[in-house]
Design a protein around this motif. Structure first.
Motif: not given
Length: 233
Positions: A97, A111, A184
């Motif tokens: 990411d 995240k 994600w």
């Protein structure tokens, strides 16, 4: 307590991030040894790496490749570079990411939480059967390796997530939006091109073990996996 290895050469940013994340019960280790990050990584043995790009001596892309050569530990880039090419390079070099500075601390934490949950928590694959097998193609869940005719290749986290769902839904078309949501927590934070990069990289790794033309692009719809490798058996 999950351990995070923070590789950031700006002390102010590093310690602000460390203080914030430790409120969520993460053990954050900051490195000051930028000339031998792999050695420090092995000593720490973290659950996740936060990695800047602009570092002394070698950049974050280099260190990501070095870490990826020995570990599937998830890696999140955090960088002031905001170009699409930098994000593509981060994914191509093994990153999972990318977060652009200046960042929102809540976004970083979200995240991290999402990746931790998928890899180590309630959605972790090691709570399932050890291997998925489809017509002679084996996906080893605990080692994140894929095997065909005694040839094996190591996958990154995103490659693993993609090939797992494609194998589980063989011959079904999966939309780009659906696949982004798997990779994600919020697809709005990610350039859509990063999915294409992951698919391309996965196709190459499959090709290296003799699986060719199995992941097909369905124009205007998404991707599907077909068992084309049966023709080579």
């Amino acid at each position: 307590m999950k351990k995070i290895f923070l590789i950031e050469d700006d002390p102010k940013i590093a310690y602000l991030l460390k203080d914030y994340l430790e409120k969520y019960e993460y053990n954050v280790v900051i490195t000051e040894q930028f000339d031998n990050i792999v050695k420090v990584f092995k000593t720490i043995d973290p659950h996740l790496v936060l990695l800047d790009i602009n570092l002394p001596r070698y950049d974050g892309f280099y260190w990501c490749r070095q870490i990826r050569s020995i570990s599937n530990c998830p890696i999140i880039f955090i960088s002031a570079r905001d170009s699409g090419m930098d994000q593509v390079m981060a994914i191509e070099n093994g990153g999972d990411d990318y977060i652009t500075k200046p960042f929102n601390f809540d976004v970083v934490q979200a995240k991290i939480k999402g990746i931790m949950r998928r890899i180590y928590g309630e959605y972790a694959t090691n709570k399932q059967a050890d291997t998925i097998e489809t017509n002679g193609l084996f996906l080893h869940l605990t080692t994140m390796e894929i095997e065909f005719q005694n040839q094996t290749t190591l996958l990154t986290k995103n490659e693993f997530i993609l090939v797992k769902i494609l194998m589980e839904q063989l011959n079904s078309v999966l939309s780009r939006t659906y696949l982004l949501e798997l990779l994600w927590d919020d697809e709005n934070f990610v350039d859509d091109n990063t999915l294409s990069v992951n698919i391309t990289r996965l196709r190459k790794k499959l090709g290296d073990i003799g699986i060719k033309n199995s992941i097909q692009t369905v124009r205007g719809a998404g991707y599907k996996m077909v068992d084309a490798w049966r023709e080579t058996e």
